[in-house]
Every structure is written in C-alpha cells, then in structure tokens.
Design an enzyme around this catalytic site. Structure first.
Site, PDB file in Angstrom:
ATOM      1  N   LYS A   1      46.265  88.120  -4.553  1.00 27.90           N
ATOM      2  CA  LYS A   1      46.271  88.367  -3.105  1.00 27.90           C
ATOM      3  C   LYS A   1      46.452  89.854  -2.882  1.00 27.90           C
ATOM      4  O   LYS A   1      47.248  90.494  -3.555  1.00 27.90           O
ATOM      5  CB  LYS A   1      47.416  87.619  -2.422  1.00 27.90           C
ATOM      6  CG  LYS A   1      47.250  86.134  -2.401  1.00 27.90           C
ATOM      7  CD  LYS A   1      48.365  85.490  -1.624  1.00 27.90           C
ATOM      8  CE  LYS A   1      48.202  83.979  -1.642  1.00 27.90           C
ATOM      9  NZ  LYS A   1      49.264  83.325  -0.894  1.00 27.90           N
TER      10      LYS A   1
ATOM     11  N   HIS B   1      33.438  99.951   9.304  1.00 20.27           N
ATOM     12  CA  HIS B   1      32.981  98.772  10.043  1.00 20.27           C
ATOM     13  C   HIS B   1      31.826  99.106  10.994  1.00 20.27           C
ATOM     14  O   HIS B   1      31.061  98.225  11.349  1.00 20.27           O
ATOM     15  CB  HIS B   1      34.144  98.132  10.821  1.00 20.27           C
ATOM     16  CG  HIS B   1      34.770  99.051  11.825  1.00 20.27           C
ATOM     17  ND1 HIS B   1      35.801  99.890  11.514  1.00 20.27           N
ATOM     18  CD2 HIS B   1      34.487  99.253  13.131  1.00 20.27           C
ATOM     19  CE1 HIS B   1      36.154 100.582  12.588  1.00 20.27           C
ATOM     20  NE2 HIS B   1      35.366 100.209  13.589  1.00 20.27           N
TER      21      HIS B   1
ATOM     22  N   CYS C   1      41.872 102.356   8.177  1.00 21.12           N
ATOM     23  CA  CYS C   1      40.469 102.307   8.594  1.00 21.12           C
ATOM     24  C   CYS C   1      39.831 103.685   8.434  1.00 21.12           C
ATOM     25  O   CYS C   1      40.432 104.701   8.771  1.00 21.12           O
ATOM     26  CB  CYS C   1      40.394 101.872  10.059  1.00 21.12           C
ATOM     27  SG  CYS C   1      38.709 101.842  10.703  1.00 21.12           S
TER      28      CYS C   1
ATOM     29  N   CYS D   1      37.966  95.020   8.077  1.00 24.20           N
ATOM     30  CA  CYS D   1      36.642  94.600   7.589  1.00 24.20           C
ATOM     31  C   CYS D   1      36.538  94.627   6.063  1.00 24.20           C
ATOM     32  O   CYS D   1      35.536  94.201   5.521  1.00 24.20           O
ATOM     33  CB  CYS D   1      35.547  95.490   8.181  1.00 24.20           C
ATOM     34  SG  CYS D   1      35.501  97.171   7.513  1.00 24.20           S
TER      35      CYS D   1
ATOM     36  N   CYS E   1      42.464  98.804   8.519  1.00 24.28           N
ATOM     37  CA  CYS E   1      41.162  98.183   8.275  1.00 24.28           C
ATOM     38  C   CYS E   1      41.266  96.670   8.365  1.00 24.28           C
ATOM     39  O   CYS E   1      42.198  96.071   7.847  1.00 24.28           O
ATOM     40  CB  CYS E   1      40.659  98.596   6.895  1.00 24.28           C
ATOM     41  SG  CYS E   1      39.093  97.841   6.466  1.00 24.28           S
TER      42      CYS E   1
END
Length: 134
Positions: free
Chosen positions: A80, A112, A108, A99, A97
C-alpha cells in the site's frame, strides 16, 4: 493484385452464397448438422474479425470507464502506498496529487492536466489551505 481481385470478386461472393442462412426463423429448425457447422464457423469468423477491428476504438473511447489500476508507477514495490506528513511542515497552501501521475508524489505537479485532456476526465489535486485569520 490479381490475387486480391480474385478474392474480392470471385472467392468471397461464392463463399457467401453458400452460407446456409434461412429466410425465416423456422428455417433454422430445418438446417442439417453440416449446415449448422458451416453457419457456426462463418459466425465465429465474422465475430472474431469484427472484434479485432473494433477493439482498438472501443479501448480508446470506452476503455477508461472500466475499473483499472490507478497507480502505474509510484512505489509499486509496496503493498500500500501512503505518506505521513506533519501538519507543521505544510505551508500556507499545499496541493496533493490524486491522479497518481505526479513526479513529485505525494504533491501535485499538474500532471493531471494532460491526463484530463487526453481522456476527458476531470480529476484535480487536493488543496489544503491554512484557515484565514479573522
């Protein structure tokens, strides 16, 4: 070119005229075993060719809507993927983030935007801001 001409003009029409397709539903009951095998082979070939011809278009336009993996590259060796970030380390505003395409994971980097343009999706980052003083 002569071989293609023969296939298109002679072989295919001759084969198709021999496919035992009844004119009514009741006609299926009158087909022999040989006719059923011929019809099954014909149907399998037409279905297979149709599948191979339309699969790339289906994958391009509808494939993104099916359940697939989201994380293609971030820490794939882990069971995980998670990060613990101390709240005191966050600035006034931080973008995380969502995506899985950011090269600065877990933050991020705007990856995306290209993904959204290519797929028609609408994913964006998670923005965390400090509460404004009153």
């Amino acid at each position: 070119m002569e071989a293609i001409s023969y296939i298109v003009r002679d072989a295919v029409p001759s084969y198709l005229s021999g496919v035992p397709i009844p004119k009514s539903f009741g006609g299926f009951l009158k087909l022999s075993i040989k006719d059923w095998l011929h019809l099954a082979t014909f149907t399998t070939v037409v279905g297979g060719v149709s599948y191979l011809a339309f699969k790339p278009y289906y994958d391009k336009y509808f494939g993104e809507n099916k359940d697939t993996i989201m994380n293609f590259r971030v820490e794939k060796q882990k069971e995980k993927v998670y990060d613990v970030i101390d709240v005191e380390d966050l600035g006034e505003k931080t973008n995380f983030c969502r995506c899985w395409r950011s090269k600065k994971w877990p933050f991020c980097d705007g990856s995306h935007n290209a993904f959204n343009k290519a797929t028609g999706d609408n994913v964006a980052s998670l923005i965390i801001e400090k509460k404004k003083s009153r």
